[in-house]
Design a protein around this motif. Structure first.
Motif, mmCIF file in Angstrom:
data_model
loop_
_atom_site.group_PDB
_atom_site.id
_atom_site.type_symbol
_atom_site.label_atom_id
_atom_site.label_comp_id
_atom_site.label_asym_id
_atom_site.label_seq_id
_atom_site.Cartn_x
_atom_site.Cartn_y
_atom_site.Cartn_z
ATOM 1 N N ARG A 71 9.479 16.050 15.886
ATOM 2 C CA ARG A 71 8.148 15.871 16.479
ATOM 3 C C ARG A 71 7.762 14.394 16.407
ATOM 4 O O ARG A 71 7.395 13.876 15.351
ATOM 5 N N VAL A 72 7.827 13.728 17.557
ATOM 6 C CA VAL A 72 7.663 12.277 17.602
ATOM 7 C C VAL A 72 6.216 11.873 17.353
ATOM 8 O O VAL A 72 5.946 10.951 16.564
ATOM 9 N N PHE A 73 5.260 12.529 18.015
ATOM 10 C CA PHE A 73 3.853 12.143 17.865
ATOM 11 C C PHE A 73 3.391 12.331 16.419
ATOM 12 O O PHE A 73 2.691 11.471 15.857
ATOM 13 N N ARG A 74 3.750 13.429 15.825
ATOM 14 C CA ARG A 74 3.365 13.681 14.429
ATOM 15 C C ARG A 74 3.984 12.629 13.516
ATOM 16 O O ARG A 74 3.338 12.124 12.590
ATOM 17 N N THR A 75 5.226 12.273 13.773
ATOM 18 C CA THR A 75 5.895 11.267 12.951
ATOM 19 C C THR A 75 5.256 9.901 13.132
ATOM 20 O O THR A 75 5.145 9.127 12.170
ATOM 21 N N CYS A 76 4.821 9.576 14.341
ATOM 22 C CA CYS A 76 4.140 8.297 14.566
ATOM 23 C C CYS A 76 2.839 8.220 13.776
ATOM 24 O O CYS A 76 2.509 7.162 13.222
ATOM 25 N N ARG A 77 2.095 9.306 13.721
ATOM 26 C CA ARG A 77 0.855 9.307 12.937
ATOM 27 C C ARG A 77 1.161 9.123 11.456
ATOM 28 O O ARG A 77 0.470 8.355 10.759
ATOM 29 N N ARG A 78 2.177 9.794 10.962
ATOM 30 C CA ARG A 78 2.554 9.632 9.558
ATOM 31 C C ARG A 78 3.039 8.208 9.289
ATOM 32 O O ARG A 78 2.729 7.629 8.232
ATOM 33 N N ALA A 79 3.808 7.653 10.214
ATOM 34 C CA ALA A 79 4.285 6.279 10.030
ATOM 35 C C ALA A 79 3.131 5.291 10.042
ATOM 36 O O ALA A 79 3.128 4.314 9.278
ATOM 37 N N GLY A 80 2.132 5.537 10.901
ATOM 38 C CA GLY A 80 0.968 4.665 10.923
ATOM 39 C C GLY A 80 0.220 4.684 9.604
ATOM 40 O O GLY A 80 -0.185 3.633 9.086
ATOM 41 N N ARG A 81 0.025 5.880 9.042
ATOM 42 C CA ARG A 81 -0.651 5.971 7.739
ATOM 43 C C ARG A 81 0.181 5.307 6.649
ATOM 44 O O ARG A 81 -0.362 4.640 5.759
ATOM 45 N N PHE A 82 1.493 5.473 6.724
ATOM 46 C CA PHE A 82 2.370 4.867 5.715
ATOM 47 C C PHE A 82 2.307 3.348 5.771
ATOM 48 O O PHE A 82 2.199 2.672 4.739
ATOM 49 N N VAL A 83 2.365 2.774 6.974
ATOM 50 C CA VAL A 83 2.327 1.313 7.119
ATOM 51 C C VAL A 83 0.986 0.761 6.674
ATOM 52 O O VAL A 83 0.913 -0.263 5.979
ATOM 53 N N LEU A 84 -0.111 1.416 7.050
ATOM 54 C CA LEU A 84 -1.439 0.921 6.679
ATOM 55 C C LEU A 84 -1.698 1.049 5.180
ATOM 56 O O LEU A 84 -2.431 0.238 4.608
ATOM 57 N N ARG A 85 -1.108 2.070 4.536
ATOM 58 C CA ARG A 85 -1.250 2.178 3.083
ATOM 59 C C ARG A 85 -0.474 1.075 2.357
ATOM 60 O O ARG A 85 -0.856 0.663 1.264
ATOM 61 N N ASN A 86 0.606 0.630 2.960
ATOM 62 C CA ASN A 86 1.449 -0.401 2.344
ATOM 63 C C ASN A 86 1.583 -1.591 3.287
ATOM 64 O O ASN A 86 2.687 -2.088 3.520
ATOM 65 N N VAL A 87 0.456 -2.052 3.835
ATOM 66 C CA VAL A 87 0.506 -3.039 4.912
ATOM 67 C C VAL A 87 1.164 -4.338 4.462
ATOM 68 O O VAL A 87 1.910 -4.974 5.225
ATOM 69 N N GLY A 88 0.927 -4.764 3.220
ATOM 70 C CA GLY A 88 1.525 -6.003 2.754
ATOM 71 C C GLY A 88 3.023 -5.900 2.567
ATOM 72 O O GLY A 88 3.754 -6.864 2.800
ATOM 73 N N LYS A 89 3.494 -4.721 2.163
ATOM 74 C CA LYS A 89 4.916 -4.535 1.876
ATOM 75 C C LYS A 89 5.714 -4.110 3.099
ATOM 76 O O LYS A 89 6.955 -4.110 3.050
ATOM 77 N N THR A 90 5.046 -3.721 4.167
ATOM 78 C CA THR A 90 5.745 -3.294 5.379
ATOM 79 C C THR A 90 5.525 -4.261 6.539
ATOM 80 O O THR A 90 6.476 -4.764 7.138
ATOM 81 N N PHE A 91 4.245 -4.536 6.845
ATOM 82 C CA PHE A 91 3.933 -5.429 7.961
ATOM 83 C C PHE A 91 4.251 -6.883 7.622
ATOM 84 O O PHE A 91 4.597 -7.667 8.504
ATOM 85 N N GLY A 92 4.147 -7.239 6.332
ATOM 86 C CA GLY A 92 4.483 -8.598 5.915
ATOM 87 C C GLY A 92 5.940 -8.951 6.187
ATOM 88 O O GLY A 92 6.235 -9.955 6.852
ATOM 89 N N PRO A 93 6.917 -8.148 5.681
ATOM 90 C CA PRO A 93 8.322 -8.428 6.006
ATOM 91 C C PRO A 93 8.624 -8.393 7.490
ATOM 92 O O PRO A 93 9.508 -9.128 7.958
ATOM 93 N N TYR A 94 7.898 -7.555 8.250
ATOM 94 C CA TYR A 94 8.133 -7.512 9.698
ATOM 95 C C TYR A 94 7.819 -8.861 10.334
ATOM 96 O O TYR A 94 8.555 -9.338 11.199
#
Length: 327
Positions: free
Chosen positions: A199-222
């Motif tokens: 389920r792609v849409f459901r996974t995208c929502r979960r990934a969004g919550r995961f990235v925002l919870r760990n924004v410094g550790k995920t979006f920073g390296p990106y």
């Protein structure tokens, strides 16, 4: 940063994977470059005007050539566009194999297993690509539209400097929104692979919550990878300005520099996806439900003094029941 170092060592240790991806990229490039070269060789009619392009782009030479030979060159541009679409498809296709490689740490790289990983996940990754592209267009496009409207509204009020800062502000917001959507797309890709999710849409929502919870550790390296890629292009342009292509030796030198840039982009792609996989493994904490169990006396063997084992009692009240029955 320790995760970046570890995944970089894993990436550089997968030489067969890197050279395979580089070979695919090189073949796609040659499918465009060779027809262009043969066509230009026929159409230039031994003209020396093309030598002026070695020192920089000359629009006069280009316009004269297109006016005379545009009918022959136009189909080649169409082929280039189709190959560009094919390259995007292949970049989505190989993602499953790359993630599978990072999931098999310490194992020898096998081409057959790599292709199996690519083919297994390509369907859901293509759907994810469509969702991510739509998010970039909609999310980033909002800032571009607002920036344009703001520019029109303040055109008679602000100076050119003020309008520049307004435009720059909205462009930065566009860049942050677009790159955030792409970052979420990478972690959604990892989740689809790691949890074998469909389920792609459901996974995208979960990934969004995961990235925002760990924004410094995920979006920073990106953004570290984005800056490294921009740095590679900056070094290439500096070398291109410094080297004057006046003969076959300098042309060969620049060709080697260009191929080094292509190989560096392959390394960067594999490294970034491997880092997303490693960070998800490190930061994701699955929630386990631990049932509450009250202690019982069942199946607790009680030894007799002579060493025999007494059968387990039925429960905390069974001993009283046996005493009453004996009475």
């Amino acid at each position: 940063m320790n995760t970046l170092a570890v995944t970089l060592r894993q990436t550089l240790g997968s030489q067969r994977l890197l050279w395979l991806l580089y070979g695919i990229t090189l073949v796609l490039g040659l499918l465009v470059a060779l027809p262009f070269y043969n066509t230009l060789k026929v159409e230039d009619q031994n003209s020396l005007a093309f030598l002026d392009l070695l020192n920089g782009f000359d629009y006069t030479v280009y316009s004269d050539f297109m006016h005379r030979s545009g009918r022959v060159i136009s189909p080649l541009f169409s082929v280039g566009r189709w190959l560009g679409a094919l390259y995007i498809f292949l970049s989505v296709f190989v993602a499953g194999g790359i993630l599978l490689r990072f999931a098999q740490v310490g194992e020898r790289f096998d081409v057959g297993t790599f292709w199996q990983g690519c083919s297994k996940y390509v369907g859901r990754f293509l759907r994810l690509f469509g969702v991510t592209l739509l998010s970039v267009i909609v999310g980033g496009g909002i800032w571009l539209v607002l920036g344009t409207l703001m520019h029109i509204a303040l055109e008679d009020t602000l100076t050119e400097r003020g309008l520049f800062w307004v435009g720059l502000t909205f462009f930065i917001l566009f860049a942050l929104t677009a790159t955030l959507a792409l970052c979420i797309g990478d972690y959604a890709k990892v989740m689809l692979f790691r949890e074998d999710e469909q389920r792609v849409f459901r996974t995208c929502r979960r990934a969004g919550r995961f990235v925002l919870r760990n924004v410094g550790k995920t979006f920073g390296p990106y953004w570290v990878f984005i800056l490294i890629g921009a740095g590679l292009f900056g070094v290439y342009f500096l070398i291109d300005d410094a080297v004057t292509m006046s003969g076959w030796l300098t042309i060969l030198l620049m060709f080697m520099v260009q191929q080094a840039l292509v190989f560096g982009r392959v390394v960067l792609k594999v490294w970034s996806l491997g880092t997303a996989y490693a960070l998800y493994e490190k930061l994701h904490k699955p929630q386990y439900t631990v049932p509450s169990v009250s202690p019982t006396y069942e199946s607790v063997p009680i030894p007799f003094s002579n060493g025999d084992i007494q059968p387990p009692v039925d429960g905390p009240g069974s001993l009283d029941k046996d005493l009453k029955r004996d009475e």
